[in-house]
Structure formats: structure tokens, C-alpha cells
Design a protein around this motif. Structure first.
Motif: not given
Length: 341
Positions: A296-307
Motif C-alpha cells: 500500500g505504501a509503495l502504490l501511493l508513493v508511486l502514484a504520487d510520483t507519477a502524478s
């Protein structure tokens, strides 16, 4: 047979260990990428120098230390909190569609934040979390109350429909409050969801709540594994199911409330990650809880970076990024679970 039931394979300790250790390493690398990329260009030497020889007069150092690092840490904590909340809810209810965003928990928290902003415009971050905790409990209580009205009791899809209806109602009420009290601009952050404005103060408030919640979830993990087999089995093995459910629900409300108070409404992490985790590690919650936290931490960090990278220097709401992943999976799960209505 539902996808949730099909995923009830035996525990896989070796794979689970690999997922947790490997996921943690990738998470650290992702946090590095989160610090590296953004509207302002920085390089690795600058990041390293800002960590060991911080110069407050350097703009790049201020961006790294005061904006990007707390933003990445907050994204990791919030992703872990939402994923573990979803895993606990699915384990307690044996419902493949249960998650904070679908069960009205996040909408309830957002609603009470709107109330707090209307009553006290200068509400503090700590008070915001208290209001969010209360709202999370309100939303969940209404959803389970509405879903229980049916004579045939709760089914996965009925609970999801109740959650969707209550979420829509609370979101409409939040919008009405925002317009009436002229706080729509402030509330737009909570609707979009994101960690762009996170500061160290938010991380200091968020970290203890999330870490304590994760520890308690780990302590409950063995009991949740048994509860996932059914209430009769759980009671037959001597478990106090009522106490367990109340304690687990409190953990969910605190984790979700803290996440929404800091980042607003970020959906589908609590739905998607538990399913991925069960597929990888099996159904032993002693493995599911830590693995879900890491993923979950990994998904949100990657999603925030992609945003930040899609349309620089502008940012795409991180809630949009998680929805792109979550909506197709939700529709697939709803279709499979719909056979049990």
C-alpha cells in the motif's frame, strides 16, 4: 465461486518474506524517486548534500527537506494505513468488496471535516484528525445499518451498494456545507486527495497513529485469520468475536481517519492491495498485514510520483491515479460477487 473464496490458498511464508523484504527495498527506492522528481529539478548530489549538510539558504535544500521528504513519508504512511484498513475490513466481514472508500468510512471522515471547517475555520491539524475519526465511525455505522435492513442480511454486493449510496449522500452533504459556508475552495483538496501540501507537522501527527495502528493490527492478525473462517469457527476456538471486531473496527477508524485528515479522499487502495496481497502470500493475516502495509505504501508513493510527471509542472490529483487502477478491479470484483446476491 467468488474471487475472494478462490484466493483462500494456503499461506506461503517464503513468498511472503520475499514480498515484504523485496517490497521494502523497492519502497525505499521509490521514496528516492519521489524526492528526486518534481516541478523543481534537483539531482542526487544535491539530495545527499541536503541530508548531511543542510543549508537553509539553499532553495533546493529547502524543497528537499521541507517539501519532498515529508511528502514521500506521508504518502507511504497513508498508503500503508489504507491498505491495512481494507485488509482488516475484508477479513472481518469476509467481504471481497469491503474497503474504507466503498464502505463510507472515507466519505464520513470528509463530511465531518467539512463540518469542522464550517464551525471553526482555523481548525488545527490535531482537531482535524479528531473530527475525521468521528466521521469515519459515522460513515461506517450508517453503511452497516442500512445494509442490515434487508431480510436476507448482508451480502457483498448489498453492502457495496449501501456504501455507494451512503458515500454519495455524505459527499452531497459535504458539498452543500462547502457551498453554504463558502469553504468550497478548501474542501476541493479533500475531494481530490493528495499529499502535495503535507508538512513535517502532519507527518509528526500521522506517524504515531499509523505506526500504533499497524502494531495493533499485527497483534490481531492471528485472530483475524481465524475469524475469516467464520464466526462459528472463531467462537468454537474460544475467541471473543465481539471484542475482536470492536477492536479491529477501532483500528480501521483510526487508520482511515488519520489518512483522510492529512490527504483527503484517496480511494481504492484499501480495495486493491488486500486482494493482491492475498494472491501473493495466502490467507494468513500474520503475513497479509505487513505485506499489505508495504504494498500500500509503495502504490501511493508511486502514484504520487507519477502524478507529478504526467503533466509537469502541474500535478494530477493522486486520487485520480489510484482510481485508474482501482475502478476496473472493483467492477470485476462486483461482477464476480454479484452472483451471490
Amino acid at each position: 465461486m467468488s474471487l475472494y473464496k478462490k484466493n483462500k490458498q494456503k499461506s506461503r511464508p517464503l513468498i511472503a518474506s520475499f514480498v515484504i523484504i523485496g517490497g521494502f527495498i523497492i519502497l525505499l527506492l521509490s521514496l528516492g524517486l519521489s524526492t528526486l522528481y518534481g516541478a523543481a529539478k534537483v539531482d542526487l548530489p544535491t539530495i545527499w548534500k541536503s541530508l548531511i549538510q543542510y543549508n537553509p539558504n539553499e532553495t533546493a535544500h529547502q524543497i528537499i527537506r521541507n517539501l519532498r521528504i515529508p511528502r514521500g513519508l506521508a504518502a507511504a504512511l497513508i498508503g500503508a494505513a489504507l491498505a491495512v484498513s481494507g485488509a482488516i475490513m475484508q477479513g472481518m466481514t469476509r467481504n471481497a468488496l469491503a474497503s474504507p472508500s466503498i464502505m463510507g468510512v472515507t466519505a464520513g471522515a470528509s463530511f465531518m471535516i467539512a463540518v469542522a471547517m464550517a464551525i471553526t475555520p482555523q481548525v488545527s491539524s490535531f482537531s482535524m484528525m479528531i473530527w475525521a475519526f468521528a466521521g469515519a465511525g459515522l460513515g461506517a455505522g450508517i453503511v452497516f445499518g442500512v445494509g442490515s435492513i434487508s431480510k436476507s442480511g448482508l451480502t457483498p454486493v448489498k453492502l457495496a451498494l449501501a456504501g455507494t449510496a451512503v458515500t454519495s449522500m455524505l459527499s452531497a452533504l459535504s458539498s452543500g456545507i462547502a457551498i453554504h459556508f463558502n469553504i468550497a475552495k478548501d474542501m476541493s483538496f479533500w475531494y481530490a486527495g493528495g499529499v502535495a501540501s503535507v508538512q513535517w507537522t502532519h507527518v509528526q501527527l500521522l506517524a504515531p497513529i499509523v505506526l500504533i495502528g499497524l502494531v495493533v493490527a499485527l497483534l490481531l492478525s492471528k485472530s483475524i485469520t481465524v475469524l475469516n473462517l467464520g464466526d462459528d469457527v472463531s467462537k468454537g476456538l474460544g475467541q471473543q468475536t465481539f471484542v475482536l471486531k470492536v477492536t479491529a473496527t477501532i483500528v480501521v477508524l483510526f487508520l482511515t481517519g488519520a489518512a483522510v485528515a492529512v490527504a483527503g479522499t484517496i480511494g481504492f487502495i484499501g480495495l486493491v492491495i488486500p486482494h493482491i496481497t492475498r494472491f501473493l502470500v495466502g490467507v494468513n493475516y500474520q503475513w497479509i498485514i505487513p505485506a499489505a502495509a508495504i504494498l500500500g505504501a509503495l502504490l501511493l508513493v508511486l502514484a504520487d510520483t507519477a502524478s507529478r510527471m504526467i503533466n509537469p509542472p502541474f500535478e494530477t490529483p493522486v486520487g485520480t491515479m489510484t482510481a485508474l487502477v482501482g475502478v476496473p478491479i472493483f467492477l470485476y470484483l462486483a461482477r464476480r460477487e454479484g452472483r451471490g446476491i
